[in-house]
Scaffold this motif. Structure first.
Motif, short mmCIF file in Angstrom:
data_model
loop_
_atom_site.label_atom_id
_atom_site.label_comp_id
_atom_site.label_asym_id
_atom_site.label_seq_id
_atom_site.Cartn_x
_atom_site.Cartn_y
_atom_site.Cartn_z
N VAL A 165 -4.46 1.27 6.24
CA VAL A 165 -3.07 2.65 5.69
C VAL A 165 -2.42 2.64 7.59
N LEU A 166 -1.31 3.23 6.84
CA LEU A 166 -0.39 3.43 8.25
C LEU A 166 -0.99 4.82 8.27
N LEU A 167 -1.16 6.10 8.76
CA LEU A 167 -0.58 7.25 8.79
C LEU A 167 0.19 8.24 9.51
N SER A 168 1.38 7.84 9.49
CA SER A 168 2.34 8.79 11.03
C SER A 168 2.96 9.44 10.37
N GLY A 169 2.81 9.90 8.97
CA GLY A 169 3.47 11.53 9.33
C GLY A 169 4.20 11.47 8.12
N GLY A 170 4.15 13.30 7.42
CA GLY A 170 5.38 12.63 6.31
C GLY A 170 5.02 11.90 4.85
N PRO A 171 4.97 11.89 4.03
CA PRO A 171 4.65 11.66 2.29
C PRO A 171 3.90 10.58 2.01
N PHE A 172 4.72 9.76 2.53
CA PHE A 172 4.09 8.13 2.77
C PHE A 172 2.13 8.03 3.94
N GLY A 173 1.76 9.29 4.18
CA GLY A 173 0.96 8.79 4.74
C GLY A 173 0.76 9.55 6.23
N SER A 174 -0.16 10.41 5.96
CA SER A 174 -0.32 11.27 6.87
C SER A 174 -1.94 11.83 6.59
N ILE A 175 -2.02 13.18 7.66
CA ILE A 175 -4.02 13.77 8.16
C ILE A 175 -3.35 15.20 7.18
N GLU B 252 -2.96 6.20 -1.61
CA GLU B 252 -2.97 6.60 -3.76
C GLU B 252 -2.68 6.09 -4.03
N LEU B 253 -1.92 4.78 -3.61
CA LEU B 253 -1.85 3.86 -3.61
C LEU B 253 -3.32 2.45 -3.35
N ALA B 254 -3.94 2.72 -2.43
CA ALA B 254 -5.38 2.39 -1.59
C ALA B 254 -6.79 2.70 -2.88
N GLU B 255 -6.52 4.40 -2.77
CA GLU B 255 -7.44 4.31 -3.72
C GLU B 255 -7.40 4.23 -5.80
N ASP B 256 -5.94 3.64 -5.70
CA ASP B 256 -6.00 3.25 -7.39
C ASP B 256 -6.82 1.96 -6.79
N ILE B 257 -6.43 1.79 -6.42
CA ILE B 257 -6.54 0.24 -6.52
C ILE B 257 -7.96 -0.64 -6.26
N ALA B 258 -8.91 0.70 -5.22
CA ALA B 258 -9.88 1.06 -5.07
C ALA B 258 -10.50 0.83 -6.73
N ARG B 259 -10.14 1.54 -7.55
CA ARG B 259 -10.80 2.39 -8.58
C ARG B 259 -10.03 0.79 -9.67
N GLN B 260 -9.69 0.18 -9.96
CA GLN B 260 -9.25 0.10 -10.84
C GLN B 260 -10.02 -1.79 -10.80
N LEU B 261 -10.81 -2.26 -9.37
CA LEU B 261 -11.23 -3.28 -9.09
C LEU B 261 -12.84 -2.61 -9.37
N GLY B 262 -12.78 -0.76 -9.43
CA GLY B 262 -14.58 -0.66 -9.22
C GLY B 262 -15.09 -0.94 -7.65
N TRP C 237 0.85 -0.90 -12.33
CA TRP C 237 1.87 0.25 -11.71
C TRP C 237 3.14 0.37 -12.22
N HIS C 238 3.95 -1.13 -12.17
CA HIS C 238 5.41 -0.81 -12.58
C HIS C 238 5.52 -0.72 -13.68
N LYS C 239 4.57 -1.27 -14.89
CA LYS C 239 4.07 -1.54 -16.15
C LYS C 239 4.53 -0.01 -16.80
N SER C 240 3.84 0.51 -16.13
CA SER C 240 3.11 1.85 -16.41
C SER C 240 4.59 2.64 -16.40
N GLY C 241 4.90 2.60 -14.81
CA GLY C 241 6.08 3.70 -13.75
C GLY C 241 4.74 4.67 -13.35
N TRP C 242 3.92 4.00 -13.45
CA TRP C 242 2.65 4.87 -12.17
C TRP C 242 3.40 5.19 -11.07
N LEU C 243 3.69 4.42 -10.15
CA LEU C 243 4.64 4.71 -9.47
C LEU C 243 5.78 5.58 -8.84
N ILE C 244 6.18 5.76 -10.28
CA ILE C 244 7.69 6.51 -10.29
C ILE C 244 7.18 7.76 -10.41
#
Lengths: 329, 247
Positions: A97-107, A120-130, A297-304
């Motif tokens: 993941v890119l953590l360059s600061g701001g809401p898209f990725g930071s520490i 958030e996206l990475a976490e959901d992928i891992a969750r869905q893959l189990g 994600w797009h179908k459920s509107g989770w990304l929005i």
């Protein structure tokens, strides 16, 4: 033969292997294929019946090769994707993941934990893959190498689709965001449009895909820094007239960060592109699994909803568009 | 003719699996060649400045005046014990920014990134040179200095005419060692976008992903450059050898 030793040996081979030019690999056997075959225990039994003499011998590499060759015979067609097997076998996915600061990725300064959109996206992928999740922080300058060397299984690192990247990597075709570059300049600057950058020095990060359009189309001279943080500091030190980065990084700065009050941005977005999840070349199973998740994600509107939760503004029209498209299917 | 030769060479290498296609793109080739020149300029400038700083610091270190030797000692310890890259970031991203803000009314900051790299590396390596030179200065036998004093040499004349020329012969291998390291240290210039060879290579390989190919070129280039420094050092050693002294 000691299988653990064999596996270790192969994982080293793997690292060496991915640092060679692609066409050299044609002359050798893909070590990820060797490795995946070694995970299949019943194949090992088969090999022992096929090649008992080589397994007893001390010739370790020969035994490994024989094992792999036999295993490939038995598992031909069943496994085309070493990354997918690795994820299943370890019960873990490694996401760059890119953590360059701001809401898209930071520490988070308080907890020292990574957060934001990419996480958030990475976490959901891992969750869905189990499977468990391991995050690896990447920079624009090293993300492709880290992926190719196997340090990360997939990349969620603000990487837009480009024909050049398409040549060397695989990707999940459904984009999870659309983003282009904008410039940030001091309020007092005379620069109003992209054309005003001709002959001027522009800061960006090393590996940025805005370097090409800026030099070729607008005649700017670009200065690449290790990451966006150094580039923005260089802008503050007047070492360039503007800094060009993803809109998703710069918009939050001018909209909400008191340190950047004296700055404004230049639009429209430069080469707006689709951000997709990247994987190593040819890893079709991984890509297919990820793409199913992205479409979900797009179908459920989770990304929005996630965009709203992270206070990302302005809201992306592309997400609404994709939501409408996948809602129907 | 030359273009044909180049494109033929690139094709042959492509057959071997090495992608040197950037050499055929005029702008990238020019950037790469310019990078070579900048690295050589950086190396020469830092060598000269660092030796100057090193000699001054060494003279201060062996000075009987405590305020001189202690301030030099403090400087050497400070620069030697912190990483060069951190110093460079500190100087360029912090100090240079403050300077720019202070000079805004006076027509802007004239200092370039190139200047900051030369300054930081020269000061850093100057501290190492100073310690090497100190070893040489302190190796001069006391009786030699007493003989010089008896001939009417002042303290300063002793230092420049007796101690330094002898010390230089002792410390030459160690100084060359420092200079080889210095040539390689110029690569940190890429961190603040000075267009040296490393920076140009990074800019090319982040677009073309031909890391291995450019790494090979970097290896050859720096190998050749440090070998030249080494040759120069050996030549000086032979040139400065005094019969009956040391060997």
């Amino acid at each position: 033969m000691d299988m653990r030793q064999c596996r270790q040996h192969l994982s080293h081979m793997d690292m060496v292997f991915y640092s060679f030019p692609a066409s050299w690999r044609l002359f050798t056997v893909d070590p990820s294929a060797l490795k995946q075959s070694l995970f299949i225990e019943e194949n090992m039994n088969a090999i022992q019946s096929v090649a008992p003499s080589s397994l007893k011998s001390n010739n370790f590499l020969l035994a490994c090769a024989a094992a792999a060759a036999a295993a490939m015979l038995f598992s031909a067609g069943a496994h085309a994707d070493a990354t997918w097997d690795k994820i299943k076998q370890r019960h873990k996915i490694v996401v760059g993941v890119l953590l360059s600061g701001g809401p898209f990725g930071s520490i988070d300064p308080a907890t020292q934990k990574p957060n934001g959109w990419n996480v958030e996206l990475a976490e959901d992928i891992a969750r869905q893959l189990g499977v468990a999740l391991e995050l690896v922080q990447v920079q624009p300058s090293n993300r492709v190498q880290l992926l190719q060397q196997g340090k990360a299984d997939i990349l969620i690192a603000g990487m837009e689709w480009t024909p050049e990247r398409n040549e060397i990597l695989s990707f999940s075709p459904t984009p999870f965001y659309r983003v282009g570059g904008i410039a940030i300049v001091p309020q007092s600057s005379s620069i109003k449009r992209w054309e005003d950058l001709r002959g001027k020095e522009v800061c960006l990060s090393q590996g940025s895909n805005y370097a090409k359009p800026l030099t070729a189309e607008y005649g700017a001279s670009v200065k690449g820094f290790k990451s966006s943080a150094e580039s923005l500091l260089a802008l503050r030190g007047n070492n360039c007239v503007a800094a060009v980065h993803d809109a998703i990084l710069l918009n939050p700065l001018v909209n909400g960060n008191p340190e950047w009050q004296g700055y404004r941005t230049i639009s429209p977005e430069l080469i707006p592109g689709n951000s997709v999840v990247w994987a190593r070349k040819g890893e079709q199973d991984t890509v297919a699994a990820i793409d199913k998740i992205v479409q979900g994600w797009h179908k459920s509107g989770w990304l929005i909803a996630t965009e709203k939760k992270l206070n990302i503004s302005p809201a992306s029209p592309a997400l609404v568009e994709l939501h409408e498209k996948f809602k129907k299917s | 003719m030359q273009d044909q030769l180049l494109s033929h060479g690139v094709r042959v290498l492509k057959g071997l699996g090495l992608n040197y296609e950037f050499l055929l793109a005029a702008s990238e080739r020019a950037a790469f060649l310019h990078g070579l020149v900048v690295t050589i300029e950086l190396s020469l400038a830092t060598m000269f400045c660092s030796l100057l700083i090193g000699a001054t610091l060494a003279a201060m270190l062996v000075s009987p005046q405590h305020w001189l030797s202690w301030s030099a000692r403090a400087f050497v310890e400070l620069t030697r014990n912190t990483p060069t890259l951190v110093q460079l970031y500190c100087a360029f991203l912090v100090f240079n920014m403050l300077l720019t803000q202070a000079l805004q009314s006076a027509g802007g900051n004239p200092l370039t990134p190139f200047f900051w790299v030369v300054t930081v590396i020269s000061l850093h390596k100057g501290a190492f040179h100073a310690e090497s030179l100190r070893a040489g200065l302190q190796a001069i036998p006391a009786v030699t200095l007493e003989a010089a004093a008896s001939l009417g040499f002042t303290r300063t004349k002793q230092l420049w005419l007796v101690q330094f020329p002898l010390a230089l012969r002792f410390v030459l291998p160690s100084l060359i060692n420092n200079l080889v390291d210095l040539v390689k240290m110029t690569t940190i210039a890429s961190a603040i976008a000075v267009g040296d060879i490393t920076y140009e290579s990074i800019m090319i390989w982040t677009q073309r992903d031909n890391v291995l190919e450019l790494m090979l070129l970097l290896l050859l280039f720096f190998g050749a450059l440090t070998y030249l420094v080494n040759l120069g050092g050996r030549w000086l050693e032979r040139r400065l050898r005094m019969p009956g002294y040391g060997q």
